[in-house]
Design an enzyme around this catalytic site. Structure first.
Site, PDB file in Angstrom:
ATOM      1  N   GLU A 160     -11.002  -4.827   1.045  1.00  0.00           N
ATOM      2  CA  GLU A 160     -11.759  -5.279  -0.119  1.00  0.00           C
ATOM      3  C   GLU A 160     -12.171  -6.739  -0.078  1.00  0.00           C
ATOM      4  O   GLU A 160     -13.121  -7.130  -0.738  1.00  0.00           O
ATOM      5  CB  GLU A 160     -10.952  -5.022  -1.403  1.00  0.00           C
ATOM      6  CG  GLU A 160     -10.701  -3.549  -1.659  1.00  0.00           C
ATOM      7  CD  GLU A 160      -9.978  -3.295  -2.976  1.00  0.00           C
ATOM      8  OE1 GLU A 160     -10.016  -2.147  -3.431  1.00  0.00           O
ATOM      9  OE2 GLU A 160      -9.381  -4.233  -3.540  1.00  0.00           O
ATOM     10  N   GLU A 172     -18.484  -9.044  -3.231  1.00  0.00           N
ATOM     11  CA  GLU A 172     -17.784  -8.347  -4.306  1.00  0.00           C
ATOM     12  C   GLU A 172     -16.381  -8.889  -4.521  1.00  0.00           C
ATOM     13  O   GLU A 172     -15.676  -8.456  -5.410  1.00  0.00           O
ATOM     14  CB  GLU A 172     -17.745  -6.838  -4.026  1.00  0.00           C
ATOM     15  CG  GLU A 172     -19.113  -6.191  -4.059  1.00  0.00           C
ATOM     16  CD  GLU A 172     -19.818  -6.291  -5.419  1.00  0.00           C
ATOM     17  OE1 GLU A 172     -19.865  -7.397  -5.972  1.00  0.00           O
ATOM     18  OE2 GLU A 172     -20.331  -5.284  -5.892  1.00  0.00           O
ATOM     19  N   GLY A 196      -6.616  -3.957  -4.695  1.00  0.00           N
ATOM     20  CA  GLY A 196      -5.536  -2.987  -4.574  1.00  0.00           C
ATOM     21  C   GLY A 196      -6.092  -1.586  -4.549  1.00  0.00           C
ATOM     22  O   GLY A 196      -7.303  -1.385  -4.595  1.00  0.00           O
TER      23      GLY A 196
END
Lengths: 224, 224
Positions: free
Chosen positions: A61, A110, A41
């Site tokens: 992301e 990640e 987010g």
DNA sequence: ACAAAAGTGTTTTCTATACACCCATGG
DNA sequence: CCATGGGTGTATAGAAAACACTTTTGT
């Protein structure tokens, strides 16, 4: 009238594969909570809708393609972010197993999937958000035929059954369950079978989107 | 990272009295939408929670004392406010009839109750918010014993029945309805009767908060 | 041949629904 | 005494739950 409140979105994205419900988390690169795991987010831009913000952040992301998205809840407690007043609109998302497997196999990134029974410590109040999302998933699956969103386009009936037993954490009578699902007429039996390991091969099912959306519109209660 | 998004709260507050579901609206004093009716609400201050903001705005604009409050949905569409980007967190509230009557009688104020069947034009996207709130109220009342929040502490059974017939817009068999409510054991019959006009006097009921909160916690489905 | 998973009906129990008359009061 | 609203029980139908064996494959 100007306030100095920052606005973020966070996404709780669930994936399912053979008996495991997982959630998508990212490792934070910056302070605060540097290196802790967190929900994907980030800040909402002035010229994008909330949904666009969620999808953008997810793409940036994690690269995960979302299959179902709905607003979960807005978290606006005063001390939830050490940087200042940050209000976050949390979304609830589901992905198909292929998207799930893909990213899950892209190890050492990640972003990663975590079984909801084996979660790491989370940044901010993300544990609380996640718990509310899990509650919503459990609740929702009993009164809306939302479970299909977590399965492949074609799936053996036992996948659906396993999803429900996992999520509701109780045994389900296969015959009664089949009766109930059949009565909704959302499943089309395909002329295709799949066989994995020993045991009788299973027929594959697809789900009837037309019928499914009709039921959703009617706000069907189907109480598993 | 700074954005320039403003954050507001809006409240959809319902009241009920003898067959009428009403919603609390305020008349706008300033542009935009000057003199139009709107949901009570306003900007969130940096040092107050969202709930505090709702309660403060309600107190300032209407003086109404809320009995039940829950978050409804967050509206963040890009063009919803002509002044710029404004995201609004809408809340859903219920008040007891006494609070309701009080303000309703304080006529000629800038706040007023409107029967949900006879609404004026509303400012911003408040019509949409209100519709979602009405949907939520209708839905919620069928699977959570939320209706009591709209009634006085002591009420005749027929009040509850009338509330449901009004809200669900269909006839309810009194005997079956009573059976269902009784099976929840949320009602305590009091040693008190009330008589209004002709007809047999009605026993008054109170509701058993302990039992009620227990049911809420269990996420009871009671399907009227 | 056996282990493993898929597939399939019937009976019982419970819950939901349909349905109508008497009671207590005010006017 | 009659109009008005309050209060109550039973019978039927439909839905949910309990329950176990046969089929088809891989090894």
């Amino acid at each position: 009238m100007k306030n100095n409140i920052q606005l973020t979105v966070d996404a709780v994205v669930f994936g399912y594969d053979s008996g495991n419900i997982s959630v998508l988390l990212v490792k934070r690169k910056f302070e605060p909570f540097k290196n802790a795991w967190a929900l994907p987010g980030g800040f909402v831009l002035e010229d994008e809708s909330l949904e666009e913000a969620v999808e953008r952040e997810l793409a940036e992301e994690t690269g995960v393609k979302i299959n179902y998205l709905e607003q979960l809840y807005t978290f606006g407690g005063i001390g939830r972010d050490p940087r200042g007043r940050v209000v976050s609109i949390a979304y609830f998302g589901l992905v198909k197993p292929n998207a799930f497997k893909l990213t899950a196999s892209t190890d050492a990134k990640e972003a990663n999937w975590f079984n909801i029974e084996k979660l790491p410590e989370l940044a901010f109040d993300h544990k609380k958000i996640l718990n509310i999302a899990i509650e919503r998933l459990r609740g929702k699956i009993t009164y809306e035929p939302i479970g299909f969103e977590l399965l492949d386009k074609k799936f053996p009936f036992s996948d659906l059954e396993k999803l429900y037993t996992t999520l509701l954490n109780r045994e389900i009578d296969r015959r009664n369950f089949k009766k109930k699902i059949n009565s909704l007429k959302v499943l089309d039996e395909l002329d295709e079978k799949v066989s994995v390991g020993p045991g009788r091969p299973a027929s594959l099912f697809g789900f009837n989107k037309k019928r499914y959306f009709q039921l959703k519109k009617e706000g069907i209660i189907f109480e598993i």
